[in-house]
Design a protein around this motif. Structure first.
Motif, PDB file in Angstrom:
ATOM      1  N   GLU A 193       0.959  -1.120  -0.041  1.00 24.17           N
ATOM      2  CA  GLU A 193       0.097   0.219   0.117  1.00 24.17           C
ATOM      3  C   GLU A 193       0.980   1.177   0.080  1.00 24.17           C
ATOM      4  O   GLU A 193       0.511   2.214  -0.573  1.00 24.17           O
ATOM      5  N   ALA A 194       2.051   1.285   0.638  1.00 17.92           N
ATOM      6  CA  ALA A 194       2.837   2.402   0.857  1.00 17.92           C
ATOM      7  C   ALA A 194       3.465   2.713  -0.345  1.00 17.92           C
ATOM      8  O   ALA A 194       3.579   3.707  -1.003  1.00 17.92           O
ATOM      9  N   ALA A 195       3.825   1.513  -1.084  1.00 20.57           N
ATOM     10  CA  ALA A 195       4.446   1.720  -2.571  1.00 20.57           C
ATOM     11  C   ALA A 195       3.569   2.132  -3.540  1.00 20.57           C
ATOM     12  O   ALA A 195       4.011   3.041  -4.408  1.00 20.57           O
ATOM     13  N   VAL A 196       2.475   1.651  -3.534  1.00 23.32           N
ATOM     14  CA  VAL A 196       1.345   2.150  -4.789  1.00 23.32           C
ATOM     15  C   VAL A 196       0.860   3.575  -4.402  1.00 23.32           C
ATOM     16  O   VAL A 196       0.701   4.232  -5.355  1.00 23.32           O
ATOM     17  N   LYS A 197       0.792   3.998  -3.214  1.00 22.34           N
ATOM     18  CA  LYS A 197       0.625   5.394  -2.860  1.00 22.34           C
ATOM     19  C   LYS A 197       1.604   6.235  -3.227  1.00 22.34           C
ATOM     20  O   LYS A 197       1.535   7.334  -3.590  1.00 22.34           O
ATOM     21  N   GLY A 198       2.825   5.714  -3.027  1.00 17.19           N
ATOM     22  CA  GLY A 198       4.230   6.578  -3.274  1.00 17.19           C
ATOM     23  C   GLY A 198       4.159   6.431  -4.860  1.00 17.19           C
ATOM     24  O   GLY A 198       4.559   7.864  -5.087  1.00 17.19           O
ATOM     25  N   TYR A 199       3.931   5.507  -5.441  1.00 18.02           N
ATOM     26  CA  TYR A 199       3.823   5.791  -7.072  1.00 18.02           C
ATOM     27  C   TYR A 199       2.856   6.884  -7.480  1.00 18.02           C
ATOM     28  O   TYR A 199       3.126   7.764  -8.377  1.00 18.02           O
ATOM     29  N   ALA A 200       1.772   6.989  -6.839  1.00 13.08           N
ATOM     30  CA  ALA A 200       0.822   7.816  -7.225  1.00 13.08           C
ATOM     31  C   ALA A 200       1.184   9.188  -7.041  1.00 13.08           C
ATOM     32  O   ALA A 200       0.935  10.248  -7.777  1.00 13.08           O
TER      33      ALA A 200
END
Length: 200
Positions: free
Chosen positions: A96-103
């Motif tokens: 979740e942290a990675a996908v939010k960081g990507y956004a």
């Protein structure tokens, strides 16, 4: 054996979502696909809400626990699988942290998301192979008719892909509907390419 059928259906749907995300990441990395951040976040949410919170507890209660009562042949594999189930929250938090960081950072966050997701996908490939190759054959060998009756009833009562849940709660998600929406929104050839993902 309804429990085995539902279990394998759930494994196949999970593998399909993981394959879809890996394909999209590959296409984005190659510059052939524009990222749909809402779709990627929805897919990660699906991985949390479906296999982590609904699938694994059924395995522990209706398959792994009864198998331990019948034989010690699976103890090592079950110890490993149950420990991995217990790490679900931490595993999803990383994703979740990675996908939010990507956004939030489409340029700098892409590699971190790709690395995090590839690690998640490899974990699940190994996890499901352990279940299917080491544990399920022992379940078929050692389960009694009573064990099967209880397992079948437990899996039928909570079959997310058919929308059944014996104790449905407000806020329960229709995973068959969500899966269909994710497939529809995912780009061809893995999905229908129907356009950006929309919630609801």
């Amino acid at each position: 054996m309804d429990a085995m059928r539902i279990l394998m259906d759930e494994h196949q749907s999970l593998a399909a979502i993981i394959h879809a995300i890996r394909h999209m990441i590959s296409e984005i990395g190659a510059g052939r696909l524009k990222p749909d951040h809402k779709l990627l976040e929805a897919m990660v949410h699906y991985l949390d809400a479906y296999p982590e919170k609904r699938h694994h507890p059924k395995e522990d209660e209706f398959l792994f626990g009864p198998l331990r009562a019948r034989t010690h042949d699976a103890d090592a594999a079950l110890d490993r699988l149950e420990a991995e189930h217990a790490q679900a929250e931490a595993r999803i938090a990383v994703l979740e942290a990675a996908v939010k960081g990507y956004a939030q950072d489409p340029v700098g966050g892409f590699e971190a998301f790709r690395t995090a997701f590839n690690a998640y996908a490899e974990f699940y490939r190994t996890h499901m192979m352990t279940e299917e190759r080491e544990v399920l054959p022992l379940i078929r060998k050692h389960f009694t008719a009573e064990d099967w009756d209880r397992a079948n009833a437990g899996f039928i009562a909570d079959d997310p892909l058919s929308g059944s849940r014996a104790t449905a709660k407000d806020g329960d998600e229709n995973f068959a509907h969500i899966f269909s929406k994710l497939v529809a929104a995912a780009p061809a050839p893995i999905g229908l390419g129907a356009g950006p993902y929309k919630e609801g």
